[in-house]
Design a protein around this motif. Structure first.
Motif, PDB file in Angstrom:
ATOM      1  N   THR A  73       0.821  -1.208   0.000  1.00 61.95           N
ATOM      2  CA  THR A  73       0.000   0.000   0.000  1.00 61.95           C
ATOM      3  C   THR A  73       0.857   1.261   0.000  1.00 61.95           C
ATOM      4  OG1 THR A  73      -0.223  -0.088   2.401  1.00 61.95           O
ATOM      5  CG2 THR A  73      -1.996  -1.077   1.108  1.00 61.95           C
ATOM      6  N   ALA A  74       2.018   1.215   0.641  1.00 66.26           N
ATOM      7  CA  ALA A  74       2.905   2.388   0.655  1.00 66.26           C
ATOM      8  C   ALA A  74       3.332   2.746  -0.769  1.00 66.26           C
ATOM      9  CB  ALA A  74       4.119   2.135   1.531  1.00 66.26           C
ATOM     10  N   THR A  76       1.559   2.100  -3.515  1.00 63.86           N
ATOM     11  CA  THR A  76       0.364   2.663  -4.157  1.00 63.86           C
ATOM     12  C   THR A  76       0.148   4.103  -3.716  1.00 63.86           C
ATOM     13  OG1 THR A  76      -0.639   0.468  -4.277  1.00 63.86           O
ATOM     14  CG2 THR A  76      -2.123   2.360  -4.505  1.00 63.86           C
ATOM     15  N   GLU A  77       0.318   4.376  -2.433  1.00 62.68           N
ATOM     16  CA  GLU A  77       0.164   5.742  -1.926  1.00 62.68           C
ATOM     17  C   GLU A  77       1.142   6.693  -2.611  1.00 62.68           C
ATOM     18  OE1 GLU A  77       0.813   5.198   2.246  1.00 62.68           O
ATOM     19  OE2 GLU A  77      -1.182   4.361   2.569  1.00 62.68           O
ATOM     20  N   ARG A  78       2.416   6.308  -2.692  1.00 62.79           N
ATOM     21  CA  ARG A  78       3.436   7.156  -3.342  1.00 62.79           C
ATOM     22  C   ARG A  78       3.086   7.400  -4.803  1.00 62.79           C
ATOM     23  NH1 ARG A  78       6.905   3.961  -0.459  1.00 62.79           N
ATOM     24  NH2 ARG A  78       7.338   2.697  -2.284  1.00 62.79           N
TER      25      ARG A  78
END
Length: 125
Positions: A73-74, A76-78
């Motif tokens: 998820t990190a 995807t967030e970036r």
């Protein structure tokens, strides 16, 4: 009191001023129309994420490829943030084109509009 030349010159000056005002008003209307329809798309470097921003830089759409489920998820967030930043940069360029095509990006008014516009669309930098 008036010898005719002074009055004619003043009348010509007023006519020129009015023409200039009407021209600038038409340019302002054209710019408003162009700016109202602005939006931009940005994509993540891997192409899995696509976002759309509206004329104010607000997020109006997001598309996530199913492959994003397979990444942390990190990541995807970036990548979402990178896509938003790219979209806002594209939006600022479209705004510059709209201003340049109407008022002129190098005009005093054009520079003032772009300075304010780009300051609000720099991705928070």
């Amino acid at each position: 009191m008036f010898d005719g030349r002074g009055f004619d010159a003043a009348e010509h000056l007023v006519d020129d001023w009015q023409e200039g005002f009407e021209r600038r008003a038409a340019q302002a209307r054209e710019l408003a129309t162009r700016m109202a329809g602005l939006s931009a798309v940005g994509r993540s470097p891997d192409g899995l994420i696509e976002v759309t921003v509206g004329r104010s830089g607000e997020l109006t759409g997001i598309r996530l490829d199913e492959e994003t489920r397979r990444q942390p998820t990190a990541t995807t967030e970036r990548e979402i943030l990178a896509a938003v930043t790219a979209a806002r940069a594209t939006l600022a360029e479209k705004a510059r084109e709209a201003v340049d095509g109407t008022l002129g990006a190098d005009s005093e008014t054009g520079r003032a509009i772009l300075a304010g516009y780009e300051a609000g669309h720099d991705g928070g930098r």
